[in-house]
Design a protein around this motif. Structure first.
Motif, PDB file in Angstrom:
ATOM      1  N   VAL A 159     -27.187  -5.581  -6.314  1.00  0.00           N
ATOM      2  CA  VAL A 159     -27.709  -6.578  -5.428  1.00  0.00           C
ATOM      3  C   VAL A 159     -26.573  -7.767  -6.338  1.00  0.00           C
ATOM      4  O   VAL A 159     -26.706  -8.439  -4.971  1.00  0.00           O
ATOM      5  N   SER A 208     -25.965 -10.051  -3.051  1.00  0.00           N
ATOM      6  CA  SER A 208     -25.854 -11.493  -2.927  1.00  0.00           C
ATOM      7  C   SER A 208     -24.655 -12.075  -2.518  1.00  0.00           C
ATOM      8  O   SER A 208     -25.086 -13.554  -2.200  1.00  0.00           O
ATOM      9  N   ASP A 253     -33.495  -9.151  -6.930  1.00  0.00           N
ATOM     10  CA  ASP A 253     -33.491  -8.242  -7.729  1.00  0.00           C
ATOM     11  C   ASP A 253     -34.957  -7.000  -7.644  1.00  0.00           C
ATOM     12  O   ASP A 253     -35.794  -7.542  -7.804  1.00  0.00           O
ATOM     13  N   VAL A 292     -34.000  -3.339  -2.528  1.00  0.00           N
ATOM     14  CA  VAL A 292     -33.102  -4.683  -2.491  1.00  0.00           C
ATOM     15  C   VAL A 292     -33.637  -5.422  -1.317  1.00  0.00           C
ATOM     16  O   VAL A 292     -32.939  -5.056  -0.511  1.00  0.00           O
TER      17      VAL A 292
END
Length: 738
Positions: A96, A100, A110, A126
């Motif tokens: 994650v 990001s 998440d 995800v």
């Protein structure tokens, strides 16, 4: 028109160096323009006016952060329950965090916070939100996205990034080159001359080069879908080779009749060139007619292909005569060059001579003549067997389902397919086709009041697996809810669900509730195309009757041609449905996952096959009419027309089948289905309809085939495709005045 083209052909041969130089300059300039001005192609299909598109436009205005492309990273642990362990959670958190921080990414969700973890604790999803649309995501960003989770994979985990962001442009590979190679072999066998075959192929390739370069040069100001250049290339190659073939074949026949090269070229362009112009015009009109459907991406595809066909026609009637001037009598096989060399000086390319004294008795023992005699003799059984056979092939057509492609039918082993399969394995097919509901109110209070009502209605709707919590825009006036169906994006139940959701939320007051998402867009596009299909089919059939009435001065011949076209379309749809949707013999074309046909395939197929069907109709039936007008009986005229045209039409059809068939082996399922359907359609129309059923019906109709009311004959303009007016002028004119 024939006289004008006759002069154009002779002029092109006389100034052949200038003509070739001009086309090479055009090719170079277009190539430079394409290299400097080429813009990106689009992989998405938009549909202005539909609810799904209005929702996307609303998100772009009021909730920009949620309007970009989305990605889904499927994660699979080595064993059940491992995601619940501290080590498993740490692996997912790392994925994650890595996602990001990717360039162009707004954020990653998440899976533990939103419950995107499978009940057995082995799979997680995800969600990744990009700042821009899928077509604006750069290759570098896609590459970085695909590399997410490399460290986890080293530990035995499966990490498969997927989603709409991975859509890309189909690649051209060796299979298309193989199709062109087969076409070249057909030309060599047909002509018996490497010079004639090579010149025809070179002419077509120059035309394709100019057309494609011009198309890419315009892509900076016109948005092209990723399939538009492929379609243009496919059609440009096929018709470019065929049109050059027709003119070269007539030129060779004129040489064998004793004409000088210049006169032979002039008459070839005046007669066969007239048919080429007419055939090309029908293809262009049919493709440009896609604009009446009022679907932007389909209009662009049609106009792009029409542009390459137009270039192919221009090249055939200008560059081909110039190249034939350089070749002289070398376009003939060695054993036949002496037939004309005895009566015409070898270097006298500008001699103006009528048909000569080497009058040779016509050989009517060829396969075309034998086949025509057989078909006309047993015409009733031939018609019945042909109709029955095509009817059987058309049986799967009513079961045809249309949809936009999704990752479930992507090439096996591709990143999008791997991610899709992993998601389906862990969560079910519905998670690969999630829907999005946009709730927009005039005030934050109105939106907040509507969201619970919408959520409750969605949860009570059949076939809804889950409804994600609403995400609010910064000003609170727009909310976005995710809906997970129980079925996949191309399932009929999902289509029903889309309509059910829109019906259930239609009564919400004080807020606009719109359903969108890739799945909803695909359903909207497919439904609009299905609604437009009958209208477009009626337009094409009506156009075919009108055009052929102008050409053949007959009522029954155009009606027969239109009905034959409908038979071709129905049988082609049936075979394509059987292979690509039902999976019969799918291994032969390398299709590993059957599914619905691409939604724009039927309407595109109708437009293209219409032009090609009229092409073969003109080249066969025009000779039948010519001989009938000159005094032969209807049956003998039918046999003569088939005998003279069968070899050329057979070669032309084989070339088109080879070119289209080369695209049928691409990995991209959209291009694969287009290439397959076009190859099958050409084979059916050329060999079953035009060369079997048509001569049988023509001989059955007899003299009635050429009947036209006098008032209508006077009202219709004379387009003179066969060049009757040209032949009359040449017959009345002395050699010195040619």
């Amino acid at each position: 028109m024939a006289t004008l083209l006759y002069r154009l052909g002779r002029g092109a041969l006389r100034r052949r160096r200038l003509v070739v130089a001009l086309w090479l300059v055009v090719l170079v300039v277009a190539g430079l323009a394409a290299a400097t001005l080429r813009g990106p192609t689009a992989s998405n299909f938009t549909m202005p006016g539909t609810e799904s598109q209005r929702a996307l436009d609303l998100l772009a205005q009021q909730f920009p952060a949620a309007s970009g492309a989305t990605g889904t990273i499927a994660v699979k642990a080595p064993g059940d329950g491992q995601l619940a362990s501290p080590q498993g959670q740490a692996v997912v958190q790392e994925i994650v965090q890595q996602a990001s921080t990717l360039p162009g990414v707004v954020g990653a969700v998440d899976p533990f916070q939103v419950g995107a973890v499978s009940p057995n604790g082995r799979y997680a999803l995800v969600q990744v939100q990009f700042a821009t649309g899928a077509d604006e995501v750069t290759d570098e960003q896609k590459t970085a996205y695909e590399q997410v989770g490399a460290a986890a994979e080293a530990q035995g985990w499966q990490v498969a990034p997927g989603g709409e962001v991975l859509g890309g442009e189909p690649e051209i590979g060796s299979t298309e080159a193989l199709g062109v190679l087969v076409a070249a072999i057909v030309l060599i066998i047909t002509f018996g001359s490497l010079v004639a075959a090579g010149m025809t192929m070179l002419n077509a390739l120059i035309g394709v080069g100019v057309g494609m370069a011009g198309l890419f040069a315009l892509s900076s100001v016109v948005q092209l879908t990723s399939t538009a250049p492929i379609l243009a290339l496919m059609l440009g190659l096929a018709v470019g080779i065929d049109y050059s073939l027709f003119i070269t074949s007539r030129h060779r026949q004129n040489l064998l009749d004793g004409l000088s090269p210049e006169e032979a070229v002039g008459r070839a362009v005046g007669t066969a060139g007239s048919a080429v112009v007419f055939a090309g015009a029908t293809v262009v009109i049919a493709l440009a007619g896609l604009a009446v459907v009022d679907i932007p991406f389909l209009t662009v595809m049609g106009l792009a292909a029409a542009g390459t066909v137009t270039v192919a026609v221009l090249v055939a009637i200008t560059l081909q005569p110039a190249l034939l001037g350089f070749a002289g009598r070398r376009v003939l096989p060695r054993r036949l060059r002496s037939v004309t060399a005895d009566s015409i000086p070898a270097d006298d390319t500008d001699a103006d001579r009528p048909a000569t004294a080497t009058a040779r008795s016509e050989d009517r023992s060829g396969f075309g003549f034998r086949w025509a005699r057989l078909v006309t003799r047993f015409r009733v059984p031939v018609i019945l067997v042909g109709l029955l056979g095509l009817g059987v092939l058309a049986l799967p057509t009513p079961d045809m389902r249309l949809a936009l492609p999704d990752a479930s039918t992507a090439a096996a082993g591709s990143p999008a397919r791997v991610s899709n399969d992993l998601t389906t394995e862990g969560f079910g097919a519905g998670f690969t086709g999630r829907l999005a509901v946009v709730v927009a109110g005039d005030t934050p209070q109105a939106t907040s009041a509507a969201v619970p009502q919408v959520t409750a209605l969605l949860q009570r709707t059949d076939n809804v697996l889950a409804v994600a919590p609403a995400q609010l825009s910064p000003d609170g006036r727009t909310a976005l809810l995710g809906v997970v169906p129980k079925t996949g994006p191309t399932d009929e139940a999902t289509e029903t669900l889309v309509h059910d959701i829109r019906a259930s939320v239609g009564g919400i007051r004080d807020a606009d509730v719109l359903l969108t998402g890739v799945t909803a867009i695909g359903i909207d596009v497919s439904e609009k195309l299905s609604d437009a299909l009958p209208v477009y089919l009626l337009l094409v059939v009506g156009l075919s009757v009108l055009l052929l009435m102008l050409v053949f001065r007959s009522l029954l011949v155009p009606v027969k041609a239109a009905l034959g076209f409908l038979l071709t379309v129905a049988a082609t749809f049936g075979i394509t449905v059987a292979v690509f949707q039902q999976g019969h013999l799918a291994d032969l074309v390398g299709l590993d996952t059957p599914g619905p046909l691409i939604s724009f395939l039927p309407i595109l197929l109708i437009g293209i096959l219409f032009g090609l069907a009229m092409d073969y109709e003109v080249f066969l039936v025009s000779r039948m009419r010519e001989d009938f007008v000159n005094g032969e009986s209807a049956r003998q005229a039918t046999i003569s027309g088939m005998g003279h045209g069968a070899r050329v039409v057979t070669a032309a059809a084989l070339i088109m089948i080879s070119v289209f068939g080369g695209f049928a082996f691409l990995e991209d399922p959209v291009i694969k289905s287009m290439g397959f359907a076009l190859a099958v359609g050409v084979a059916i129309d050329a060999f079953v309809v035009r060369m079997t059923i048509v001569p049988a019906i023509m001989s059955l109709l007899g003299d009635r085939a050429w009947w036209l009311p006098r008032w209508l004959n006077r009202a219709l303009p004379n387009v003179d495709i066969e060049g009757e007016g040209l032949r009359a002028k040449l017959t009345d004119r002395t050699p010195a005045g040619v």
